[in-house]
Enzyme design. Structure first.
Site: not given
Ligand SMILES: Nc1nc2c(ncn2[C@@H]2O[C@H](COP(=O)(O)OP(=O)(O)O)[C@@H](OP(=O)(O)OP(=O)(O)O)[C@H]2O)c(=O)[nH]1
Ligand SMILES: [Mn+2]
Length: 190
Positions: A77-78
């Site tokens: 994904e990233d």
């Molecule tokens: N809470 C938090 N999240 C952070 C931080 N840094 C990076 N993230 C990542 O950001 C995602 C959640 O933010 P969103 O706004 O939903 O997604 P985005 O990355 O597309 O902007 C998560 O992705 P993911 O793991 O793929 O999960 P999800 O998208 O299924 O929620 C999380 O791992 C942080 O400091 N705090």
């Protein structure tokens, strides 16, 4: 006289251990330029390692394919990682779990959020475990600190959405679900 070298006891090779180290190393290399969104810009790899740790320490999950998938769960994904690479290095089972928890970045953010809710119910047991650990880790982060650039409202919306995802996979791991519920009741007013 026997050659000294042959007298050194040979340690049994531990395939599980070497596979797991290879997996952590692969994820660390792939995420090396990525940081979390907290003030300290924590290395991103802390997240997948932390998710795997939640599964073993708090979920009592010892299925190695699940743990490997947790470590690798955000690589496709990233980062530039492909599913083929995951399969070549870690096998088809790990690939399929990672695929199940990978959002399609071609879709809009709203569509991706909607799909997570829809996909959660028909996910495999293994993918649900990774999802539970992933959400628990991210919600704990949000409970402690608002990510850089996020409003309070965005944080609370994430809690509401995460609960909608988790509600689709009830009965997967009661220990992890109980910890998620504590966070939901703290942040979501009924
Ligand atoms: N809470 C938090 N999240 C952070 C931080 N840094 C990076 N993230 C990542 O950001 C995602 C959640 O933010 P969103 O706004 O939903 O997604 P985005 O990355 O597309 O902007 C998560 O992705 P993911 O793991 O793929 O999960 P999800 O998208 O299924 O929620 C999380 O791992 C942080 O400091 N705090
Ligand atoms: Mn994640």
């Amino acid at each position: 006289m026997e050659d000294r070298k042959s007298m050194v006891p040979k340690l049994p090779t531990n395939e599980n251990l070497t596979d797991l180290i290879k997996c952590y190393n692969f994820a660390a290399i792939k995420h090396k330029n990525q940081r979390r969104k907290d003030l300290e810009a924590t290395p991103y790899i802390n997240h997948p390692i932390g998710v795997a740790n939640i599964l073993t320490e708090e979920g009592g999950i010892y299925d190695l394919d699940v743990i490997k998938a947790a470590v690798l769960h955000d690589t496709v994904e990233d980062t530039d990682t492909t599913f083929e690479e995951i399969e070549e290095n870690f096998g088809p089972k790990v690939r399929s779990i990672v695929a199940e928890v990978t959002d399609d970045k071609n879709l809009s953010k709203m569509e991706r959020k909607k799909q997570q809710i829809e996909h959660a119910k028909r996910s495999s047991f293994e993918a649900k475990l990774v999802k539970l650990g992933d959400k628990l880790y991210n919600l704990r982060d949000l409970d402690c600190q608002t990510p850089v650039g996020w409003t309070e409202e965005r944080v609370e919306e994430y809690f509401i959405w995460a609960k909608q995802v988790i509600d689709q996979m009830r009965g997967t791991n009661l220990a992890l679900e109980a910890k998620l519920d504590e966070l939901f009741s703290k942040h979501i007013l009924e």
